[in-house]
Design a protein around this motif. Structure first.
Motif, PDB file in Angstrom:
ATOM      1  N   LYS A 120      74.090 -39.688 -38.987  1.00 36.98           N
ATOM      2  CA  LYS A 120      74.109 -41.119 -39.339  1.00 36.98           C
ATOM      3  C   LYS A 120      75.428 -41.746 -38.877  1.00 36.98           C
ATOM      4  CE  LYS A 120      71.569 -40.164 -43.532  1.00 36.98           C
ATOM      5  NZ  LYS A 120      71.768 -39.876 -44.944  1.00 36.98           N
ATOM      6  N   SER A 155      77.341 -43.784 -40.413  1.00 40.45           N
ATOM      7  CA  SER A 155      78.374 -43.758 -41.469  1.00 40.45           C
ATOM      8  C   SER A 155      79.038 -42.382 -41.523  1.00 40.45           C
ATOM      9  CB  SER A 155      77.770 -44.101 -42.821  1.00 40.45           C
ATOM     10  OG  SER A 155      76.783 -43.154 -43.175  1.00 40.45           O
ATOM     11  N   THR A 156      78.224 -41.322 -41.357  1.00 37.63           N
ATOM     12  CA  THR A 156      78.756 -39.952 -41.379  1.00 37.63           C
ATOM     13  C   THR A 156      79.657 -39.735 -40.170  1.00 37.63           C
ATOM     14  OG1 THR A 156      76.704 -39.266 -42.396  1.00 37.63           O
ATOM     15  CG2 THR A 156      78.095 -37.525 -41.538  1.00 37.63           C
ATOM     16  N   TYR A 193      82.867 -41.476 -40.720  1.00 41.15           N
ATOM     17  CA  TYR A 193      83.593 -40.758 -41.779  1.00 41.15           C
ATOM     18  C   TYR A 193      84.313 -39.546 -41.189  1.00 41.15           C
ATOM     19  CZ  TYR A 193      84.276 -37.712 -45.826  1.00 41.15           C
ATOM     20  OH  TYR A 193      84.819 -36.875 -46.762  1.00 41.15           O
ATOM     21  N   ARG A 247      87.300 -40.583 -39.142  1.00 35.77           N
ATOM     22  CA  ARG A 247      88.431 -40.934 -40.031  1.00 35.77           C
ATOM     23  C   ARG A 247      89.096 -39.670 -40.574  1.00 35.77           C
ATOM     24  NH1 ARG A 247      85.171 -44.841 -42.191  1.00 35.77           N
ATOM     25  NH2 ARG A 247      84.762 -43.629 -44.055  1.00 35.77           N
ATOM     26  N   ARG A 305      98.095 -35.515 -41.344  1.00 37.34           N
ATOM     27  CA  ARG A 305      98.465 -34.678 -42.488  1.00 37.34           C
ATOM     28  C   ARG A 305      99.318 -33.490 -42.023  1.00 37.34           C
ATOM     29  NH1 ARG A 305      93.375 -33.192 -44.747  1.00 37.34           N
ATOM     30  NH2 ARG A 305      93.213 -35.175 -45.786  1.00 37.34           N
ATOM     31  N   GLU A 361      88.553 -27.977 -50.889  1.00 37.79           N
ATOM     32  CA  GLU A 361      87.585 -28.996 -50.469  1.00 37.79           C
ATOM     33  C   GLU A 361      86.412 -28.348 -49.751  1.00 37.79           C
ATOM     34  OE1 GLU A 361      88.744 -32.557 -48.103  1.00 37.79           O
ATOM     35  OE2 GLU A 361      90.583 -32.393 -49.267  1.00 37.79           O
ATOM     36  N   MET A 416      82.677 -28.390 -50.797  1.00 36.29           N
ATOM     37  CA  MET A 416      81.668 -28.957 -49.893  1.00 36.29           C
ATOM     38  C   MET A 416      80.492 -27.999 -49.731  1.00 36.29           C
ATOM     39  SD  MET A 416      84.184 -30.525 -46.990  1.00 36.29           S
ATOM     40  CE  MET A 416      83.113 -31.465 -45.920  1.00 36.29           C
ATOM     41  N   ALA A 464      76.821 -29.064 -48.472  1.00 35.55           N
ATOM     42  CA  ALA A 464      77.167 -29.609 -47.150  1.00 35.55           C
ATOM     43  C   ALA A 464      76.782 -28.582 -46.083  1.00 35.55           C
ATOM     44  CB  ALA A 464      78.655 -29.895 -47.078  1.00 35.55           C
ATOM     45  N   MET A 468      78.568 -30.383 -41.005  1.00 38.73           N
ATOM     46  CA  MET A 468      79.234 -31.441 -41.770  1.00 38.73           C
ATOM     47  C   MET A 468      80.664 -31.016 -42.133  1.00 38.73           C
ATOM     48  SD  MET A 468      78.481 -34.421 -43.062  1.00 38.73           S
ATOM     49  CE  MET A 468      79.452 -35.538 -44.033  1.00 38.73           C
ATOM     50  N   ARG A 484      71.810 -28.225 -52.918  1.00 34.24           N
ATOM     51  CA  ARG A 484      71.660 -29.638 -53.279  1.00 34.24           C
ATOM     52  C   ARG A 484      70.772 -29.809 -54.520  1.00 34.24           C
ATOM     53  NH1 ARG A 484      71.556 -32.642 -47.340  1.00 34.24           N
ATOM     54  NH2 ARG A 484      73.320 -31.449 -46.569  1.00 34.24           N
ATOM     55  N   PHE A 516      90.141 -33.093 -56.758  1.00 31.57           N
ATOM     56  CA  PHE A 516      91.123 -33.269 -55.682  1.00 31.57           C
ATOM     57  C   PHE A 516      92.157 -34.308 -56.102  1.00 31.57           C
ATOM     58  CE2 PHE A 516      87.001 -32.196 -53.673  1.00 31.57           C
ATOM     59  CZ  PHE A 516      87.303 -30.852 -53.494  1.00 31.57           C
ATOM     60  N   VAL A 530      79.686 -35.655 -48.682  1.00 31.43           N
ATOM     61  CA  VAL A 530      79.569 -34.412 -47.905  1.00 31.43           C
ATOM     62  C   VAL A 530      78.121 -33.970 -47.686  1.00 31.43           C
ATOM     63  CG1 VAL A 530      81.842 -33.576 -48.578  1.00 31.43           C
ATOM     64  CG2 VAL A 530      79.851 -32.895 -49.918  1.00 31.43           C
TER      65      VAL A 530
END
Lengths: 345, 225
Positions: free
Chosen positions: A2, A4-5, A8, A11, A19, A246, A250, A255, A259, B79, B91, B106
């Motif tokens: 998608k 948006s993904t 994302y 970014r 970082r 994270e 995920m 996920a 992803m 999921r 986080f 995610v």
């Protein structure tokens, strides 16, 4: 994926680069150094190639003709050479005859400021003007031309000088060409020591240098690519380690691997593409303003002829795409490898 | 539904973590999984989310056969589950809102859906007013609530809470348990892993006790002996 993904992930990739800014900078520096070395080796090899082509007689056997030969004898030698040419698979071009005057003109073009050549040509011009104005008869001048020390020659151009056996065979055939004197007695038309000029040995040496450069270039490319891979891998690994919670979260959320992997791959790609852009800019500067100037000043005084170096635009596409490919390869591979152990199901 | 049939699981060094377990948890049930440290409770939950793989036996979770599942299907299985960790796993650089939204992000949820669901679940756990706070600014109980919101936001069929009261003050334990009951009333299967026998007795739900990787009792009404 998608939109948006996708955005994302982009970014997140940028965030990752900033970082770990210290390691990202280290990766960019190593990659840039690697690319510039690769680019410079490529440019040097290409410059050598271009200059050899310009010299254009490294792969030529020149048969110089004795000045005492008349037109008939010259034609006879030409016929014999033509027969040899037809039998050799490594001579594709036509046999070329270059007169003594043409040799002089060629020398004039190559060394325009040479006093000796200019002297001959000026005397020649002076004699011609005297002859044309009637002040000097043909008998008085002996010839319109002053005595040209150069000899006429035939040129045989080889396509492949690495076949030394064939080159040797051709040379021995040339050595066997006979002419007949007035009494009908045969004599050697060509003296292998004085009349045959070739650059076979030099060509071999030059080819060795070129091949060595190629091999060295490929090795350097491989070594620097591996170093670059390691550095980027460590950068990404630091990022992965800092974000291991994270990543675990995920995975447990459901996920997919792609992803999880994507932001890190984007991070690698950003480092790779940025490095390619920096390397391209530096290579341009190095070539256009440094390398060309150095070569020009170093070769200006040498026998009136400098090394031919083309404009950077001739390399821009190859170097640009090459750097981009190296950057993308290093970025994608290193991030994929770094993530592997964190992506177990 | 979760169904273990003679499930065993051994680590690579040969240690048997789960031994011949047979257990069924129906949809919408509330189950306490109890036992001492090292009894095999956590391994059992890891098997349910395919964090560990079954060595032998048959295991079915929410329609997925985990004893023969392909790795590419595991994200789909996960999921259907919401996991709440004892240490919350929040986080610190993300706000409460971002922590919850991250769980949706995610799995590829659309931003418009995220904007609707995150406030709703923050409201369910009573933390709407803390949406812009960072985890470091929250109490233990509030952190736990964020963890619950995050576990619920993807609308799972089953919620697994690993020692949910382990890191909160005693007076907050009741709040957490009330929240779990509320989640159960939403129709979710809830599995609570705990060694706090006090809450087990208080809530009088089904209790499965594990010792040395085996189920030694499976009773309802808060009885765990």
């Amino acid at each position: 994926m998608k939109p948006s993904t996708f955005f994302y992930n982009i970014r997140q990739g940028f965030k990752g680069v900033f970082r770990n800014s210290v390691m990202s900078t280290a990766s960019v520096l190593v990659l840039v150094a690697c690319m510039i070395l690769i680019g410079t080796i490529y440019v040097v090899i290409d410059t050598i190639d271009v200059n050899f082509k310009a010299i254009n007689d490294l792969n030529v056997i020149e048969v110089r003709l004795d000045k005492s030969y008349n037109d008939e004898q010259i034609a006879e030698i030409g016929d014999a050479l033509e027969q040899i040419r037809k039998t050799s698979p490594i001579i594709e071009k036509e046999l070329v005859f270059v007169s003594a005057d043409e040799h002089l003109q060629i020398l004039k073009e190559r060394f325009p400021d040479n006093d000796w050549i200019n002297g001959i040509l000026d005397s020649n011009e002076y004699n011609r003007s005297l002859y044309e104005s009637g002040e000097l008869s043909e008998e008085e001048g002996g010839s319109v031309l002053v005595d040209n020390p150069l000899r006429a020659s035939y040129r045989l151009e080889f396509v492949n000088l690495s076949d030394f056996d064939e080159v040797t065979r051709v040379k021995s055939l040339i050595d066997e060409i006979k002419l007949k004197d007035e009494s009908g007695k045969e004599f050697d038309a060509v003296d292998s020591t004085n009349d045959i000029r070739d650059n076979i040995e030099l060509y071999g040496k030059v080819m060795n240098v070129k091949n060595t450069l190629y091999v060295a270039g490929i090795w350097l490319l491989a070594i620097f690519l591996i170093i670059a891979l390691f550095v980027i891998m460590n950068t990404i690994k630091l990022g992965v380690f800092a974000r291991r919670n994270e990543i675990t979260f995920m995975r447990l959320c459901g996920a997919t691997k792609s992803m999880i992997r994507m932001p890190f791959i984007v991070e690698g790609v950003i480092i790779g593409v940025f490095s390619a852009a920096v390397a391209f800019g530096l290579e341009f500067y190095l070539y256009q303003y440094l390398l060309r100037d150095i070569v020009a000043s170093a070769t200006n005084s040498a026998a009136g002829g400098g090394i031919i170096m083309g404009d950077f635009s001739g390399y821009a596409l190859v170097l640009g795409l090459g750097f981009l490919a190296v950057g993308l390869f290093a970025g994608v591979i290193s991030s994929s490898v770094s993530l592997k152990k964190y992506l177990k199901a | 539904m979760i169904r273990f049939e003679n499930v065993s699981m051994e680590y690579r060094n040969g240690t048997a973590a789960v031994n011949d377990v047979t257990l069924t948890v129906e949809d919408g049930e509330f189950v306490f999984l109890v036992g001492h440290s090292g009894a095999g409770k956590t391994t059992l939950t890891k098997l349910m989310i395919a964090e560990e793989r079954v060595s032998s036996g048959k295991l079915e979770v929410n329609g997925f056969r985990l004893d023969k599942i392909h790795s590419w299907k595991i994200p789909a299985l996960r999921r259907t589950m919401g996991v709440v960790f004892q240490d919350f796993k929040l986080f610190d650089k993300m706000t409460v809102y971002e922590n919850v939204a991250f769980a949706m992000r995610v799995v590829g949820a659309k931003p418009s859906v995220i904007k609707k669901r995150v406030p709703f679940f923050l409201d369910v756990v009573g933390l709407s007013h803390k949406a812009d706070s960072f985890p470091t600014e929250l109490s233990g109980g509030e952190k736990q609530r964020v963890a619950f919101a995050r576990a619920l936001v993807n609308n799972p069929d089953t919620v697994i809470a690993d020692e949910p009261t382990g890191n909160v003050d005693t007076d907050l334990t009741e709040d957490i348990m009330e929240l779990l009951l509320k989640i159960n009333k939403l129709g979710k299967t809830v599995i609570v892993v705990t060694h706090d026998m006090g809450i087990v007795q208080s809530y009088r739900k089904r209790v499965v006790r594990i010792e040395n990787g085996r189920i030694v009792s499976d009773k309802t009404g808060g009885d765990f002996e």
